[in-house]
Design an enzyme around this catalytic site. Structure first.
Site, short mmCIF file in Angstrom:
data_model
loop_
_atom_site.label_atom_id
_atom_site.label_comp_id
_atom_site.label_asym_id
_atom_site.label_seq_id
_atom_site.Cartn_x
_atom_site.Cartn_y
_atom_site.Cartn_z
N LYS A 121 2.96 7.25 4.89
CA LYS A 121 2.17 5.24 4.51
C LYS A 121 2.49 4.07 4.94
O LYS A 121 4.19 4.23 4.93
CB LYS A 121 2.36 5.90 3.35
CG LYS A 121 0.83 4.97 2.78
CD LYS A 121 -0.45 5.53 3.17
CE LYS A 121 -1.48 4.02 2.74
NZ LYS A 121 -1.41 2.99 3.11
N SER A 161 -6.42 3.92 4.31
CA SER A 161 -5.75 2.83 2.58
C SER A 161 -6.40 1.78 2.99
O SER A 161 -6.37 0.78 1.87
CB SER A 161 -4.98 1.60 3.56
OG SER A 161 -3.76 1.26 2.16
N LYS A 180 -0.24 3.67 -2.56
CA LYS A 180 -1.13 5.03 -2.67
C LYS A 180 -0.54 6.28 -2.32
O LYS A 180 -1.05 7.45 -2.73
CB LYS A 180 -2.23 4.36 -1.63
CG LYS A 180 -2.90 2.35 -1.10
CD LYS A 180 -3.49 2.96 -0.34
CE LYS A 180 -5.35 1.22 -1.15
NZ LYS A 180 -3.79 0.49 -0.28
N SER A 193 0.74 -1.26 0.33
CA SER A 193 0.06 -0.17 -0.44
C SER A 193 0.52 1.30 0.00
O SER A 193 0.75 2.37 0.23
CB SER A 193 -0.89 -0.07 1.06
OG SER A 193 -1.96 -1.09 0.45
#
Length: 473
Positions: free
Chosen positions: A223, A120, A63, A60
């Site tokens: 993140k 997320s 992202k 992720s």
């Protein structure tokens, strides 16, 4: 260093007992960090790194690029933060983590960006791509174009969320470049990824990065990511006395380990002025991504292992010496730890246990990350858009450009999970043996084993041995 490496080698090949070296001499089993890099966010100076040019699965962390492309569309006037993002059947079909909004639900780009950077949500990441580019495939082309422009030379994106697909690769170096660009090119984005959670209606959805944000001094982003093939990833940042440092960690064995490692790496980096090279000039031998099921080979270290490495109440440095064959019951091995008080001894672990004998993980985090400095305060997000809000102006005008894939060896089919395909599905398989998702789902095949590279069991939107790209659904 020698002792730790020697013990890891013995454990890896099962020789610890054969050489009569006690487990106490080597200390608790410690998990590996796959790759990492620590950089000064302003200068790009590399303050520390390990295998930062080795290819890895970003999960992720992907992202961050999804957000970067969306913020760029706002900067260029092709979208606004109140532009409508609509949940489609295509976006809704993504596996968790997801919001699960009904098809046709609209929300602002502002709310959608907060959802993907904090919660997320995979479905919302796809919905953003469709809003900005008109199609998921077109958005992926934009992601790869930005990666090339930024100098992310070892990165290929095939989806906007980071779900398992062995063709989607990056490096710690490339993720650090992306994190620096997201922070510097779009300062307004900093307020999006510094929150520990979101509140949607009566539900509170926590960020996987919340303990880092609430406990580490100066923490302000960014993140996290996880799939089994990558382990626990994070791009974390902290600002102290006007200086920001970013650490990218790939392949940690647990969420706690990636936070504790990041905290430790940041503490050390803030004591350094500069490194020998910059992130853009960093060169290395690279290397292929980990083999499938990486998480199964890198077990969680537990409280004992984490505290052995990151306990901030232990000010002693490890003592290395020649172990005593009489005391340890083994042969003489140079460099083995003989003072096990420097590891997580039973007394240390006992000090973080509850009356019922279970581990008090709050105490473990207090000692390995730091006590909570701020209270948990999620921000509120809502569905709905202002009256007259429209989709971004460029929607539907972006053509999907061919993506130059990096040559990454695909995993071999596991003999115990071999599946005999029907003739129609076998004919549709490509050279790598991959089966299109729609064909696989129609085949009616089932097995109790998860598909390679997948968090989910077969029959839930993934094929074998490598999931097909989402745009081909």
């Amino acid at each position: 260093m020698f002792a730790s490496l020697f013990c890891q080698i013995l454990r890896r090949f099962g020789l610890l007992s054969l050489l009569l070296v006690s487990s106490a001499a080597c200390g608790p089993a410690l998990a590996d960090i796959g790759a990492y890099i620590v950089v000064d966010a302003k200068t790009g100076s590399v303050l520390d790194e390990k295998d930062a040019t080795r290819k890895w699965y970003p999960a992720s962390l992907t992202k961050m690029m999804t957000a970067y492309v969306a913020f760029k569309a706002v900067r260029e006037g092709r979208a606004t933060l109140t532009s409508a993002v609509t949940q489609s059947q295509n976006s809704l079909s993504e596996p968790p983590s997801k919001m699960g909004f009904k098809v046709g639900t609209q929300l602002t780009l502002d709310a959608a960006l907060k959802i993907i950077l904090i919660k997320s949500a995979n479905d919302v990441a796809v919905a953003i791509g469709e809003a900005i580019a008109g199609s998921e495939a077109g958005f992926i082309a934009m992601m790869n174009a930005e990666a090339r422009r930024l100098g992310m030379r070892d990165t290929v994106f095939v989806n906007p969320h980071g779900l398992p697909d062995n063709r989607q690769v990056s490096t710690a170096r490339d993720m650090a470049i992306l994190a620096m660009a997201l922070r510097e090119d779009f300062p307004e984005a900093r307020s999006y990824y510094k929150h520990p959670g979101i509140k949607f209606g009566k539900k509170t959805l926590r960020s996987a990065n919340r303990e880092f944000l609430m406990r580490v001094p100066g923490a302000d982003g960014m993140k996290t990511g996880y799939i089994c093939n990558s382990g626990y990833n994070v791009a974390a940042s902290a600002t102290r006395r006007g200086r920001t440092i970013i650490v990218v960690v790939l392949g940690a064995a647990s969420g706690l380990e990636r936070i504790a490692f990041s905290r430790d790496a940041l503490d050390k980096a803030f004591k350094k002025r500069s490194g020998r090279t910059t992130v853009t000039n960093l060169r290395g031998s690279g290397g292929n991504p980990p083999a499938d099921r990486y998480c199964k080979r890198n077990p969680k270290p537990g409280a004992e292992g984490v505290m052995a490495l990151y306990d901030m109440q232990d000010s002693k440095s490890p003592i290395l010496s020649f172990s005593s064959a009489k005391k340890q019951g083994g042969i003489l091995i140079p460099g083995l730890r003989t003072n096990t008080a420097d590891a997580a001894t039973p007394s240390k672990v006992e000090s973080v246990k509850l009356p019922n004998g279970k581990i008090d993980w709050v105490k473990v985090m207090d000692r390995t990350i730091g006590p909570r400095r701020i209270a948990y305060a999620p921000i509120t997000v809502r569905t709905g858009v202002p009256k007259g809000a429209k989709a971004p102006a460029a929607a539907g005008n972006v053509a999907a450009a061919p993506v130059a894939l990096i040559n990454v060896p695909l995993p071999n089919r596991h003999p115990g999970r071999a599946v005999t395909l029907p003739p129609a599905a076998e004919a549709a398989a490509g050279p790598s043996g991959a089966v299109a998702q729609t064909d696989f789902l129609k085949s009616g095949l089932a097995t109790d084993e998860p598909a390679p590279g997948s968090l989910f069991r077969q029959g839930q939107n993934f094929a074998i041995p490598v999931p097909a790209p989402s745009p081909q659904r």
